[in-house]
Write a protein that holds these residues in place. Structure first.
Motif, PDB file in Angstrom:
ATOM      1  N   SER A   1     -11.785   3.406   1.701  1.00  0.00           N
ATOM      2  CA  SER A   1     -13.185   3.819   1.684  1.00  0.00           C
ATOM      3  C   SER A   1     -13.346   5.322   1.882  1.00  0.00           C
ATOM      4  CB  SER A   1     -13.991   3.059   2.735  1.00  0.00           C
ATOM      5  OG  SER A   1     -13.569   3.410   4.031  1.00  0.00           O
TER       6      SER A   1
ATOM      7  N   TRP B   1       0.822  -1.212   0.000  1.00  0.00           N
ATOM      8  CA  TRP B   1       0.000   0.000   0.000  1.00  0.00           C
ATOM      9  C   TRP B   1       0.856   1.262   0.000  1.00  0.00           C
ATOM     10  CZ3 TRP B   1      -0.434   3.931   3.654  1.00  0.00           C
ATOM     11  CH2 TRP B   1      -1.444   4.861   3.400  1.00  0.00           C
TER      12      TRP B   1
ATOM     13  N   THR C   1      -6.822   1.401   9.306  1.00  0.00           N
ATOM     14  CA  THR C   1      -6.536   0.304   8.388  1.00  0.00           C
ATOM     15  C   THR C   1      -6.450   0.816   6.951  1.00  0.00           C
ATOM     16  OG1 THR C   1      -8.854  -0.208   7.945  1.00  0.00           O
ATOM     17  CG2 THR C   1      -7.830  -1.315   9.848  1.00  0.00           C
TER      18      THR C   1
ATOM     19  N   GLU D   1      -7.977  -0.584   4.528  1.00  0.00           N
ATOM     20  CA  GLU D   1      -9.346  -0.656   4.015  1.00  0.00           C
ATOM     21  C   GLU D   1     -10.105   0.632   4.337  1.00  0.00           C
ATOM     22  OE1 GLU D   1      -7.925  -3.111   5.897  1.00  0.00           O
ATOM     23  OE2 GLU D   1      -7.551  -4.481   4.228  1.00  0.00           O
TER      24      GLU D   1
END
Length: 84
Positions: free
Chosen positions: A49, A3, A43, A45
């Motif tokens: 989002s 990432w 996170t 994730e």
């Protein structure tokens, strides 16, 4: 740590210069944690989002390719500036 490639090196360098990040690429775990903290998420994730598709409206020049991670950094810096 894949990432970390989502945030371009020049943006990380700017965050380091401004004191938001102190870790280097030699310690990817610490760098990852500091970047997530900068974005105010826990996170990857959550980052995706919130920051991958920002709800902010802004103009982009068609002459340059916008990098999603760099845009997220600049939006977050603006958000932090507005808060302070």
């Amino acid at each position: 740590t894949d990432w970390l490639d989502a945030i371009p090196a020049p943006a990380i360098k700017t965050l380091r210069k401004l004191g938001h990040v102190t870790a280097t690429a030699r310690d990817p775990g610490a760098l990852l944690q500091q970047l997530l903290a900068f974005f105010g998420v826990r996170t990857i994730e959550a980052w995706g989002s919130i920051w991958a598709k920002p709800s902010a409206a802004f103009l982009k020049s068609p002459a340059f390719e916008a990098h999603q991670g760099a845009v997220a950094v600049w939006l977050r810096l603006g958000e932090l500036e507005a808060i302070s």
